[in-house]
Design a protein around this motif. Structure first.
Motif, PDB file in Angstrom:
ATOM      1  N   ASP A 175       0.833  -1.197   0.000  1.00 36.82           N
ATOM      2  CA  ASP A 175       0.000   0.000   0.000  1.00 36.82           C
ATOM      3  C   ASP A 175       0.873   1.254   0.000  1.00 36.82           C
ATOM      4  O   ASP A 175       2.099   1.179  -0.001  1.00 36.82           O
ATOM      5  CB  ASP A 175      -0.891   0.009   1.250  1.00 36.82           C
ATOM      6  CG  ASP A 175      -1.994  -1.040   1.200  1.00 36.82           C
ATOM      7  OD1 ASP A 175      -2.328  -1.509   0.088  1.00 36.82           O
ATOM      8  OD2 ASP A 175      -2.528  -1.377   2.276  1.00 36.82           O
ATOM      9  N   CYS A 230       2.795   3.517   1.843  1.00 36.82           N
ATOM     10  CA  CYS A 230       3.382   3.072   3.101  1.00 36.82           C
ATOM     11  C   CYS A 230       4.550   3.963   3.516  1.00 36.82           C
ATOM     12  O   CYS A 230       5.403   4.310   2.702  1.00 36.82           O
ATOM     13  CB  CYS A 230       3.856   1.625   2.939  1.00 36.82           C
ATOM     14  SG  CYS A 230       4.578   0.886   4.406  1.00 36.82           S
ATOM     15  N   ASN A 233       0.637   1.851   6.701  1.00 35.72           N
ATOM     16  CA  ASN A 233       0.028   2.380   5.481  1.00 35.72           C
ATOM     17  C   ASN A 233      -0.765   3.644   5.791  1.00 35.72           C
ATOM     18  O   ASN A 233      -0.855   4.087   6.948  1.00 35.72           O
ATOM     19  CB  ASN A 233      -0.795   1.311   4.754  1.00 35.72           C
ATOM     20  CG  ASN A 233      -2.151   1.047   5.392  1.00 35.72           C
ATOM     21  OD1 ASN A 233      -2.521   1.587   6.439  1.00 35.72           O
ATOM     22  ND2 ASN A 233      -2.932   0.164   4.763  1.00 35.72           N
TER      23      ASN A 233
END
Length: 217
Positions: free
Chosen positions: A84, A86, A105
């Motif tokens: 994701d 992050c 994330n």
């Protein structure tokens, strides 16, 4: 290697949502994350900066990010957070070679583990994860790729007991090493940038030889 001094705040900061204002009031500077270590394969550089302080019993981190798309598919802690949008903070609090990867994330889902390299890492117990307070400007609900320019912020309050393989009573005077990263392996344009440069042929954040100095007041 670069050096980061983490100022001690004299007031208590109990909630992650209060961290941005507390850091601003204390005049804590934001450090840009600008190293594009693998420009031939991953040239994209999102905008990212972070600020950090501590209160003795907790590490306070605030990330500011601006990127061309965002993703937050992970639904709970210890999933594939790095896929994701992050932000990551790696820290080695002692000279024993053990370091912690604290990956979060953009909706506050976390991955925390400890080890000496990327292999055989030990995940933090769930009670340890629950102790870490998080605030995310995009909220806490998962979402798939949003292919539009997005600014987001993330704040973490990380208690000293998070470092469960070390007997740390306080962050006061701690001499550590670490690095800060921004990644998004499954974003439309994957990227891997760092605070301290990494000199490997391919992306690899689990390289403690490239950690910078982190000095806690």
């Amino acid at each position: 290697m670069q050096e980061l001094t983490i100022t001690k705040l004299r007031q208590t900061v109990a909630n992650a949502a209060d961290i941005p204002v507390a850091l601003q009031a204390a005049g804590i500077c934001y450090t840009p994350v600008t190293n594009v270590n693998w420009p031939a394969s991953y040239p994209y550089q999102p905008k990212m900066a972070f600020a950090a302080a501590h209160t003795g019993d907790a590490l306070l981190i605030h990330y500011r990010v601006e990127e061309q798309s965002v993703r937050a598919v992970a639904r709970k802690d210890h999933e594939h957070i790095w896929e994701d949008s992050c932000a990551e903070f790696f820290i080695m609090p002692a000279a024993d070679g053990l370091y912690y990867n604290i990956e979060c994330n953009c909706t506050g889902k976390l991955l925390v583990a400890v080890g000496k390299d990327r292999n055989g890492r030990e995940p933090a117990p769930m009670e340890t994860m629950q102790d870490i307070d998080r605030w995310a400007s995009l909220g806490t609900e998962p979402f798939s790729v949003r292919n539009e320019p997005t600014k987001w912020e993330l704040a973490l309050r990380i208690p000293v007991r998070t470092f469960f393989r070390h007997q740390l009573d306080s962050f006061d005077g701690l001499q550590a090493k670490g690095n800060v990263y921004k990644c998004g392996d499954n974003l439309p344009v994957p990227h891997f940038i760092s605070w301290n440069p990494i000199k490997t042929e391919t992306p690899d954040f689990h390289r403690s030889e490239y950690f910078g100095e982190i000095i806690f007041e």
